[in-house]
Design a protein around this motif. Structure first.
Motif, PDB file in Angstrom:
ATOM      1  N   SER A   1       0.826  -1.205   0.000  1.00  0.00           N
ATOM      2  CA  SER A   1       0.000   0.000   0.000  1.00  0.00           C
ATOM      3  C   SER A   1       0.859   1.252   0.000  1.00  0.00           C
ATOM      4  CB  SER A   1      -0.931  -0.006   1.223  1.00  0.00           C
ATOM      5  OG  SER A   1      -1.797  -1.118   1.196  1.00  0.00           O
ATOM      6  N   PHE A   2       1.959   1.225   0.725  1.00  0.00           N
ATOM      7  CA  PHE A   2       2.877   2.358   0.748  1.00  0.00           C
ATOM      8  C   PHE A   2       3.436   2.625  -0.652  1.00  0.00           C
ATOM      9  CE2 PHE A   2       7.197   4.026   1.101  1.00  0.00           C
ATOM     10  CZ  PHE A   2       7.013   5.129   1.918  1.00  0.00           C
ATOM     11  N   LEU A   3       3.845   1.561  -1.342  1.00  0.00           N
ATOM     12  CA  LEU A   3       4.379   1.732  -2.699  1.00  0.00           C
ATOM     13  C   LEU A   3       3.308   2.210  -3.662  1.00  0.00           C
ATOM     14  CD1 LEU A   3       6.605  -1.478  -2.942  1.00  0.00           C
ATOM     15  CD2 LEU A   3       7.350   0.870  -2.505  1.00  0.00           C
ATOM     16  N   LEU A   4       2.095   1.704  -3.512  1.00  0.00           N
ATOM     17  CA  LEU A   4       1.018   2.111  -4.415  1.00  0.00           C
ATOM     18  C   LEU A   4       0.680   3.588  -4.252  1.00  0.00           C
ATOM     19  CD1 LEU A   4      -1.063   1.235  -6.517  1.00  0.00           C
ATOM     20  CD2 LEU A   4      -2.603   0.632  -4.636  1.00  0.00           C
ATOM     21  N   ARG A   5       0.746   4.095  -3.024  1.00  0.00           N
ATOM     22  CA  ARG A   5       0.469   5.517  -2.802  1.00  0.00           C
ATOM     23  C   ARG A   5       1.461   6.408  -3.528  1.00  0.00           C
ATOM     24  NH1 ARG A   5      -0.114   4.028   2.620  1.00  0.00           N
ATOM     25  NH2 ARG A   5       1.834   5.105   3.165  1.00  0.00           N
ATOM     26  N   HIS A   6       2.648   5.870  -3.774  1.00  0.00           N
ATOM     27  CA  HIS A   6       3.692   6.657  -4.447  1.00  0.00           C
ATOM     28  C   HIS A   6       3.871   6.250  -5.905  1.00  0.00           C
ATOM     29  CE1 HIS A   6       4.589   7.118  -0.126  1.00  0.00           C
ATOM     30  NE2 HIS A   6       4.996   8.329  -0.469  1.00  0.00           N
ATOM     31  N   GLY A   7       2.907   5.533  -6.438  1.00  0.00           N
ATOM     32  CA  GLY A   7       2.925   5.209  -7.857  1.00  0.00           C
ATOM     33  C   GLY A   7       3.963   4.179  -8.254  1.00  0.00           C
ATOM     34  N   LEU A   8       4.430   3.377  -7.312  1.00  0.00           N
ATOM     35  CA  LEU A   8       5.453   2.371  -7.610  1.00  0.00           C
ATOM     36  C   LEU A   8       4.781   1.000  -7.713  1.00  0.00           C
ATOM     37  CD1 LEU A   8       8.215   3.624  -5.162  1.00  0.00           C
ATOM     38  CD2 LEU A   8       8.119   3.957  -7.628  1.00  0.00           C
ATOM     39  N   ARG A   9       4.776   0.433  -8.910  1.00  0.00           N
ATOM     40  CA  ARG A   9       4.107  -0.838  -9.151  1.00  0.00           C
ATOM     41  C   ARG A   9       5.103  -1.842  -9.731  1.00  0.00           C
ATOM     42  NH1 ARG A   9      -1.236   1.426 -12.383  1.00  0.00           N
ATOM     43  NH2 ARG A   9      -1.905   2.937 -10.781  1.00  0.00           N
ATOM     44  N   TYR A  10       4.998  -3.045  -9.254  1.00  0.00           N
ATOM     45  CA  TYR A  10       5.838  -4.124  -9.776  1.00  0.00           C
ATOM     46  C   TYR A  10       5.063  -4.820 -10.889  1.00  0.00           C
ATOM     47  CZ  TYR A  10       8.654  -8.356  -9.997  1.00  0.00           C
ATOM     48  OH  TYR A  10       9.422  -9.394 -10.428  1.00  0.00           O
ATOM     49  N   GLU A  11       5.630  -4.841 -12.103  1.00  0.00           N
ATOM     50  CA  GLU A  11       4.897  -5.340 -13.272  1.00  0.00           C
ATOM     51  C   GLU A  11       5.616  -6.488 -13.974  1.00  0.00           C
ATOM     52  OE1 GLU A  11       4.455  -1.897 -15.684  1.00  0.00           O
ATOM     53  OE2 GLU A  11       2.921  -0.980 -14.375  1.00  0.00           O
ATOM     54  N   ASN A  12       6.512  -7.178 -13.272  1.00  0.00           N
ATOM     55  CA  ASN A  12       7.286  -8.255 -13.902  1.00  0.00           C
ATOM     56  C   ASN A  12       6.933  -9.634 -13.356  1.00  0.00           C
ATOM     57  OD1 ASN A  12       8.738  -6.419 -15.506  1.00  0.00           O
ATOM     58  ND2 ASN A  12      10.208  -6.033 -13.842  1.00  0.00           N
ATOM     59  N   GLY A  13       5.707  -9.801 -12.894  1.00  0.00           N
ATOM     60  CA  GLY A  13       5.302 -11.108 -12.393  1.00  0.00           C
ATOM     61  C   GLY A  13       4.575 -11.001 -11.070  1.00  0.00           C
ATOM     62  N   SER A  14       4.562 -12.087 -10.322  1.00  0.00           N
ATOM     63  CA  SER A  14       3.831 -12.147  -9.068  1.00  0.00           C
ATOM     64  C   SER A  14       4.622 -11.477  -7.947  1.00  0.00           C
ATOM     65  CB  SER A  14       3.553 -13.607  -8.695  1.00  0.00           C
ATOM     66  OG  SER A  14       2.806 -14.246  -9.709  1.00  0.00           O
ATOM     67  N   TYR A  15       3.871 -11.066  -6.931  1.00  0.00           N
ATOM     68  CA  TYR A  15       4.497 -10.489  -5.744  1.00  0.00           C
ATOM     69  C   TYR A  15       5.194 -11.561  -4.915  1.00  0.00           C
ATOM     70  CZ  TYR A  15       1.793  -6.232  -6.638  1.00  0.00           C
ATOM     71  OH  TYR A  15       1.263  -5.101  -7.202  1.00  0.00           O
ATOM     72  N   TRP A  16       6.218 -11.126  -4.175  1.00  0.00           N
ATOM     73  CA  TRP A  16       6.919 -11.908  -3.171  1.00  0.00           C
ATOM     74  C   TRP A  16       7.673 -13.102  -3.743  1.00  0.00           C
ATOM     75  CZ3 TRP A  16       7.259  -8.491   0.237  1.00  0.00           C
ATOM     76  CH2 TRP A  16       6.181  -7.654   0.509  1.00  0.00           C
ATOM     77  N   THR A  17       7.987 -13.049  -5.030  1.00  0.00           N
ATOM     78  CA  THR A  17       8.928 -13.996  -5.608  1.00  0.00           C
ATOM     79  C   THR A  17      10.344 -13.487  -5.362  1.00  0.00           C
ATOM     80  OG1 THR A  17       8.833 -12.856  -7.745  1.00  0.00           O
ATOM     81  CG2 THR A  17       7.258 -14.655  -7.385  1.00  0.00           C
ATOM     82  N   LYS A  18      11.343 -14.277  -5.747  1.00  0.00           N
ATOM     83  CA  LYS A  18      12.718 -13.825  -5.566  1.00  0.00           C
ATOM     84  C   LYS A  18      12.993 -12.571  -6.379  1.00  0.00           C
ATOM     85  CE  LYS A  18      14.767 -18.340  -4.526  1.00  0.00           C
ATOM     86  NZ  LYS A  18      15.764 -19.355  -4.937  1.00  0.00           N
ATOM     87  N   ARG A  19      12.449 -12.505  -7.584  1.00  0.00           N
ATOM     88  CA  ARG A  19      12.642 -11.322  -8.418  1.00  0.00           C
ATOM     89  C   ARG A  19      11.982 -10.093  -7.798  1.00  0.00           C
ATOM     90  NH1 ARG A  19      10.978 -11.560 -14.678  1.00  0.00           N
ATOM     91  NH2 ARG A  19      12.724 -13.062 -14.651  1.00  0.00           N
ATOM     92  N   HIS A  20      10.784 -10.282  -7.237  1.00  0.00           N
ATOM     93  CA  HIS A  20      10.095  -9.157  -6.612  1.00  0.00           C
ATOM     94  C   HIS A  20      10.841  -8.664  -5.374  1.00  0.00           C
ATOM     95  CE1 HIS A  20       6.716  -7.599  -3.899  1.00  0.00           C
ATOM     96  NE2 HIS A  20       6.859  -6.702  -4.857  1.00  0.00           N
ATOM     97  N   ARG A  21      11.360  -9.586  -4.585  1.00  0.00           N
ATOM     98  CA  ARG A  21      12.113  -9.185  -3.396  1.00  0.00           C
ATOM     99  C   ARG A  21      13.407  -8.475  -3.776  1.00  0.00           C
ATOM    100  NH1 ARG A  21      10.292 -11.707   1.394  1.00  0.00           N
ATOM    101  NH2 ARG A  21       8.639 -13.236   1.025  1.00  0.00           N
ATOM    102  N   ARG A  22      14.034  -8.918  -4.876  1.00  0.00           N
ATOM    103  CA  ARG A  22      15.231  -8.225  -5.344  1.00  0.00           C
ATOM    104  C   ARG A  22      14.895  -6.809  -5.799  1.00  0.00           C
ATOM    105  NH1 ARG A  22      16.984 -12.168  -7.914  1.00  0.00           N
ATOM    106  NH2 ARG A  22      16.093 -11.726  -9.968  1.00  0.00           N
ATOM    107  N   TRP A  23      13.741  -6.646  -6.432  1.00  0.00           N
ATOM    108  CA  TRP A  23      13.298  -5.320  -6.861  1.00  0.00           C
ATOM    109  C   TRP A  23      13.064  -4.412  -5.658  1.00  0.00           C
ATOM    110  CZ3 TRP A  23       8.337  -3.029  -6.192  1.00  0.00           C
ATOM    111  CH2 TRP A  23       8.115  -1.879  -6.933  1.00  0.00           C
ATOM    112  N   LEU A  24      12.490  -4.973  -4.582  1.00  0.00           N
ATOM    113  CA  LEU A  24      12.275  -4.191  -3.360  1.00  0.00           C
ATOM    114  C   LEU A  24      13.600  -3.788  -2.716  1.00  0.00           C
ATOM    115  CD1 LEU A  24       9.357  -6.203  -1.677  1.00  0.00           C
ATOM    116  CD2 LEU A  24       9.206  -3.926  -2.707  1.00  0.00           C
ATOM    117  N   ALA A  25      14.576  -4.708  -2.734  1.00  0.00           N
ATOM    118  CA  ALA A  25      15.861  -4.421  -2.100  1.00  0.00           C
ATOM    119  C   ALA A  25      16.623  -3.327  -2.824  1.00  0.00           C
ATOM    120  CB  ALA A  25      16.698  -5.692  -2.041  1.00  0.00           C
ATOM    121  N   GLU A  26      16.410  -3.196  -4.131  1.00  0.00           N
ATOM    122  CA  GLU A  26      17.152  -2.214  -4.928  1.00  0.00           C
ATOM    123  C   GLU A  26      16.391  -0.922  -5.132  1.00  0.00           C
ATOM    124  OE1 GLU A  26      17.846  -4.331  -8.488  1.00  0.00           O
ATOM    125  OE2 GLU A  26      19.336  -5.712  -7.601  1.00  0.00           O
ATOM    126  N   LEU A  27      15.210  -0.805  -4.543  1.00  0.00           N
ATOM    127  CA  LEU A  27      14.361   0.366  -4.775  1.00  0.00           C
ATOM    128  C   LEU A  27      14.905   1.582  -4.022  1.00  0.00           C
ATOM    129  CD1 LEU A  27      11.797   1.053  -6.331  1.00  0.00           C
ATOM    130  CD2 LEU A  27      10.491   0.571  -4.261  1.00  0.00           C
TER     131      LEU A  27
END
Length: 369
Positions: free
Chosen positions: A151-177
């Motif tokens: 919800s915090f990311l959505l309020r700031h217009g940050l959306r993950y569009e490369n697959g499902s949430y909480w996969t390894k790729r998604h967590r890597r995206w969060l770590a580098e944000l």
């Protein structure tokens, strides 16, 4: 002949309100008094009641005060029933509720045999149940933490569009944000990430504690046997057994299904039969675990390597029940889905039949003396 005095207890944190119903249909029902909720006060109460020449039989509603009073009275040698609040008959027009009236009502209904006593766990069983429910609370905390972060990311217009949430790729995206303009805003984001990590670590710790506790538990053979069923891992099996207790206390699987609230409600009269939604009575956590296990039966029957590994040491009779359940429930899942049944209704049907197979396995699994 020794008579029985029926005692209704309205139990609170600090006090216990006591009412007494004398034996016999026309026996007097009277308010006895209010005592402190301590072991010494309860002991004095039993002596006063026994001094009148009759045997007291106690009952009280299940509630937040737990089973301590039941265990204390049982150790003193008296009958004590913990009754289900949802099963207590109540008058629709009664609009006055006090502790005294509640205690008198319990005493009267206990004498009339109108109260339904619940199964009370022993201290070992309750300890395992506490561990299981703590894990459930930790899982809820993980869901909340993840939702707050997204919800915090959505309020700031940050959306993950490369697959499902909480996969390894998604967590890597969060770590580098690193897209927040203000440092304190970035700090808020980092704290939300840490909350997710801490909640998941807590769940992992509790999972390991459950694995270790099950090994020395009296119902360990039943938990091990239930793992022969597809979709039932150690956590699900331990949760079901911890919440239900001794599954063999049910005379047939239909009683277990009804206790779990997996049977349809019914309102029939005369020649008209009406069945509605599930009753959803009984234990919600055990019912949820069965529905969760039911998801695995949407796939074709298969004995994969993980399943074969965890069931290799089980008796052939138990493994046959697991395979029978898999072939039947997978076929039933496909059949109900193809007829257009809603997915929740399909899962409820699978969970209901899965409870029957669990009852069969528990009945054929001997427990240590």
């Amino acid at each position: 002949m020794n008579k029985t005095t029926y005692v209704g207890l309205d139990v609170h944190k600090d006090t216990i309100v006591v009412a007494v119903a004398e034996d016999g249909r026309g026996g007097e029902i009277r308010f006895f008094g209010t005592i402190a909720h301590t072991s010494d006060s309860v002991l004095r109460l039993t002596k006063q009641l026994a001094a009148a020449g009759s045997t007291p039989s106690f009952c009280y509603e299940a509630g937040p005060c737990g089973y301590g009073l039941h265990r204390h009275l049982t150790k003193l040698g008296f009958e004590c029933a913990v009754v289900a609040p949802a099963m207590i008959p109540r008058k629709a027009g009664d609009r006055v509720k006090t502790d005294r009236r509640d205690a008198e009502m319990l005493a009267r209904l206990w004498r009339a045999g109108e109260l339904t006593a619940i199964w009370t766990p022993d201290e070992e069983q309750e300890a395992m149940r506490d561990l299981i429910r703590t894990r459930k609370q930790a899982m809820d905390a993980v869901k909340v933490a993840k939702q707050q972060l997204l919800s915090f990311l959505l309020r700031h217009g940050l959306r993950y569009e490369n697959g499902s949430y909480w996969t390894k790729r998604h967590r890597r995206w969060l770590a580098e944000l690193r897209r927040f303009r203000f440092s304190h805003q970035q700090l808020a984001f980092e704290e939300l990430k840490r909350a997710v990590d801490q909640a998941e670590t807590r769940v992992a710790t509790l999972d390991q504690a459950i694995d270790e506790a099950v090994q020395t538990w009296r119902f360990a053979p039943v938990v091990d046997g239930l793992r022969a069923l597809r979709g039932v891992n150690t956590i699900i099996a331990a949760t079901v057994v911890a919440e239900i207790g001794d599954i063999t206390r049910f005379e047939n699987p239909r009683q277990l299904m009804a206790w779990l609230g997996l049977v349809p409600s019914e309102h029939s009269s005369g020649n008209t039969t009406r069945r509605g939604r599930l009753t959803k009575t009984g234990n919600a956590l055990a019912r949820t675990m069965l529905v969760e296990a039911g998801w695995s039966y949407r796939h074709p029957p298969k004995e994969g390597q993980p399943f074969l590994k965890r069931s290799a040491h089980l008796p052939q009779e138990i493994k046959d029940i697991g395979w029978k359940a898999q072939t039947r429930l997978c076929k039933r899942f496909r059949h109900l889905s193809n007829t257009g049944k809603p997915q929740p209704r399909v899962l409820a049907a699978i969970a209901r039949e899965l409870a029957g197979f669990m009852w069969d396995i528990a009945r054929k699994t001997p427990l240590p003396a």
